[in-house]
Design a protein around this motif. Structure first.
Motif, short mmCIF file in Angstrom:
data_model
loop_
_atom_site.label_atom_id
_atom_site.label_comp_id
_atom_site.label_asym_id
_atom_site.label_seq_id
_atom_site.Cartn_x
_atom_site.Cartn_y
_atom_site.Cartn_z
N LYS A 20 0.87 -1.18 0.00
CA LYS A 20 0.00 0.00 0.00
C LYS A 20 0.90 1.22 0.00
O LYS A 20 1.73 1.39 0.89
CB LYS A 20 -0.90 0.00 1.23
CG LYS A 20 -1.92 1.11 1.22
CD LYS A 20 -2.86 0.97 2.41
CE LYS A 20 -3.97 1.98 2.34
NZ LYS A 20 -4.90 1.85 3.48
N HIS A 55 -1.74 -1.27 -3.88
CA HIS A 55 -2.90 -0.40 -3.65
C HIS A 55 -2.43 1.05 -3.72
O HIS A 55 -1.54 1.46 -2.97
CB HIS A 55 -3.49 -0.71 -2.28
CG HIS A 55 -4.77 -0.01 -2.01
ND1 HIS A 55 -4.84 1.12 -1.25
CD2 HIS A 55 -6.03 -0.30 -2.39
CE1 HIS A 55 -6.10 1.50 -1.16
NE2 HIS A 55 -6.84 0.66 -1.86
N ALA A 115 -10.84 -1.78 -4.82
CA ALA A 115 -10.55 -3.04 -4.12
C ALA A 115 -11.72 -4.01 -4.27
O ALA A 115 -11.50 -5.22 -4.38
CB ALA A 115 -10.25 -2.76 -2.65
N VAL A 128 -6.37 -7.34 1.14
CA VAL A 128 -7.13 -6.40 0.32
C VAL A 128 -8.43 -6.02 1.02
O VAL A 128 -8.85 -4.87 0.98
CB VAL A 128 -7.38 -6.97 -1.09
CG1 VAL A 128 -8.25 -6.04 -1.91
CG2 VAL A 128 -6.05 -7.22 -1.81
N TRP A 131 -8.23 -3.05 3.13
CA TRP A 131 -8.08 -1.75 2.45
C TRP A 131 -9.42 -1.09 2.16
O TRP A 131 -9.47 0.03 1.71
CB TRP A 131 -7.32 -1.92 1.15
CG TRP A 131 -5.88 -2.29 1.34
CD1 TRP A 131 -5.14 -2.11 2.47
CD2 TRP A 131 -5.03 -2.93 0.40
NE1 TRP A 131 -3.88 -2.60 2.27
CE2 TRP A 131 -3.78 -3.10 1.00
CE3 TRP A 131 -5.21 -3.34 -0.90
CZ2 TRP A 131 -2.70 -3.68 0.37
CZ3 TRP A 131 -4.14 -3.93 -1.55
CH2 TRP A 131 -2.90 -4.09 -0.92
#
Length: 132
Positions: A20, A55, A115, A128, A131
């Motif tokens: 990320k 991400h 996502a 994920v 997120w």
């Protein structure tokens, strides 16, 4: 030398590394990121990581000199055994840059607008889900 700008978090759940990226990156920030991630991956058996999920929802921009470092790092990813890189929440500008960086590399590169869209293809990806 400037203070590093940009931040990152990562988690490894072999064969996937989840990354990320947040903020604006300068050269020193990208160098710090590369060193941190390479140190973690070098502790694993060769070929352990085959896929990166990155991400970018909180990524803002990068300086020209930091993009040069990033391009060099990306060129070596395939040689290190990666087969696929998935980007989540990539802005139009970042996507254009990334498409240029990966052009002709032979890597399987995918872009997901959110996502949620990524999880439609990979519903078991716990990191994920965090997120969202």
């Amino acid at each position: 030398m400037f203070k590093p700008h940009g931040s990152w978090q990562y988690a490894i759940e072999a064969p996937v590394i989840y990354i990320k990226i947040s903020g604006c990156f300068n050269r020193e920030g990208v160098l710090g990121f590369v060193k941190d991630v390479q140190t973690a991956i070098s502790a694993l058996p060769v070929g352990t990581i085959e896929q990166a999920v990155i991400h970018l929802a909180e990524f803002e921009l990068a300086t020209a000199d930091s993009l040069t470092i990033a391009r060099e790092y990306f060129r070596g990813v395939k040689e290190r055994g990666y087969k696929q890189v998935d980007y989540i929440s990539t802005s139009a500008i970042a996507r254009s840059i990334l498409e240029s960086v990966w052009s002709g590399s032979g890597m399987n590169i995918n872009f997901y607008s959110t996502a949620h869209n990524y999880l439609a293809d990979y519903p078991d990806r716990v990191y994920v889900k965090n997120w969202l």
